[in-house]
Design an enzyme around this catalytic site. Sequence first.
Site, PDB file in Angstrom:
ATOM      1  N   SER A  41     -41.723  -4.771   5.450  1.00 18.99           N
ATOM      2  CA  SER A  41     -40.710  -5.817   5.523  1.00 18.99           C
ATOM      3  C   SER A  41     -39.607  -5.506   4.521  1.00 18.99           C
ATOM      4  O   SER A  41     -38.983  -4.453   4.597  1.00 18.99           O
ATOM      5  CB  SER A  41     -41.348  -7.193   5.287  1.00 18.99           C
ATOM      6  OG  SER A  41     -40.467  -8.234   5.622  1.00 18.99           O
ATOM      7  N   GLU A  90     -39.206  -2.494  13.290  1.00 19.48           N
ATOM      8  CA  GLU A  90     -39.847  -3.765  13.607  1.00 19.48           C
ATOM      9  C   GLU A  90     -38.951  -4.878  13.093  1.00 19.48           C
ATOM     10  O   GLU A  90     -38.053  -4.646  12.288  1.00 19.48           O
ATOM     11  CB  GLU A  90     -41.235  -3.855  12.967  1.00 19.48           C
ATOM     12  CG  GLU A  90     -41.265  -3.759  11.440  1.00 19.48           C
ATOM     13  CD  GLU A  90     -41.029  -5.087  10.722  1.00 19.48           C
ATOM     14  OE1 GLU A  90     -41.266  -6.155  11.316  1.00 19.48           O
ATOM     15  OE2 GLU A  90     -40.598  -5.056   9.551  1.00 19.48           O
ATOM     16  N   HIS A 115     -44.847  -7.531  11.567  1.00 17.54           N
ATOM     17  CA  HIS A 115     -45.429  -8.727  10.964  1.00 17.54           C
ATOM     18  C   HIS A 115     -46.578  -9.234  11.842  1.00 17.54           C
ATOM     19  O   HIS A 115     -46.504 -10.288  12.480  1.00 17.54           O
ATOM     20  CB  HIS A 115     -44.354  -9.796  10.782  1.00 17.54           C
ATOM     21  CG  HIS A 115     -43.351  -9.452   9.738  1.00 17.54           C
ATOM     22  ND1 HIS A 115     -42.460  -8.406   9.866  1.00 17.54           N
ATOM     23  CD2 HIS A 115     -43.097 -10.008   8.523  1.00 17.54           C
ATOM     24  CE1 HIS A 115     -41.706  -8.335   8.778  1.00 17.54           C
ATOM     25  NE2 HIS A 115     -42.072  -9.294   7.963  1.00 17.54           N
TER      26      HIS A 115
END
Length: 350
Positions: A145, A249, A319
Amino acid sequence: MDKRTFLKSLGLAATSIPSLSFGKEDFFETIENQKKLLASILQKGDTIGLIAPAGVIDTEESIVLTKEIFETFGFKVKEGKHIRSRYGNLAGKDEERLSDLHSMFADKEVKAIICIRGGAGASRLLPQIDYKLISQNPKVLLGYSDITALIMALFKKTGLISFHGAVGISTWSNTVAKSFENQFLLNNPVVFANPTDKGDNFIQYKERITTLKSGQAEGTLLGGNLTLISGLCGSDYLPDFTNAILFLEEVDENIERVDRMFCQLKLAGILDQIKGFIFGKCTDCGPTAGYGSLTLEQVLNEYIRPLEIPAYSGAMIGHIANQFILPVGAKVRMDADKGTITLLDKVLKD
């Protein structure tokens, strides 16, 4: 995940704080001259350092559970001095989070560094990082992330292969734990592939991959969170993507912004440089309110299919539970028909 202030914070940090990094003559400008810096394999009994280089840790339980995970593996755990600090939505002021990062790399006892969470704010540290210190003390760094910013910058400036995968507050299933052990304790070459269990169904319905363009490709594996990659465009903290395998992502974004970020990668020339493309999961990504938006499928069809390179989506990246632990900077082979990523070299020193 709060990523809205990323671009603004990166700009402010870059203009207001002097850099402690190498001079530009030390940067690796192309994949061809990019040196690979490997950390050492881990052993039970080693010390793991815990840091919070981005978002605030808002519960003590997050720290307790993270420590329990790595103590269960058989490691000793050392906390960063400032992991309980808070400065707005950040886990302390920049100098506090930076201090923990530098301290863990400098500490000879610490063999690996685990980020407790992502969030926002890691990009603020990039101009201040002592890249020479890190190049002299290569260690495992694991996170994803917002930690994408650190992973990209460390590879660009030092050649360190870091790992995109579960943070401390992730759900550590047995699948993730086995992946961690296989990667860091056994140092085995890995093939990353989605689960194929059909359950009680006649065909597989869950965790399917979608082939966007058939074929195989080999290259350096680069990528992470789409917001962070697009936000670093034009900075000194993205490596060269020529002939790379790009994985991405995203989370909690409407598709209009996803489209805008893919457009940024296209305009920056990154999509035209890569040899292969892998998209993971776009968790909690929905259409824009009001007039609606394109679908994720349409976005990928418009930006990726015309590249005529091997590409697929749906990989266990992002995630989600049971996500891959990917060595960023490693040489890999991807197969867009099978939905696999194969490591071609070991990524840790025995």
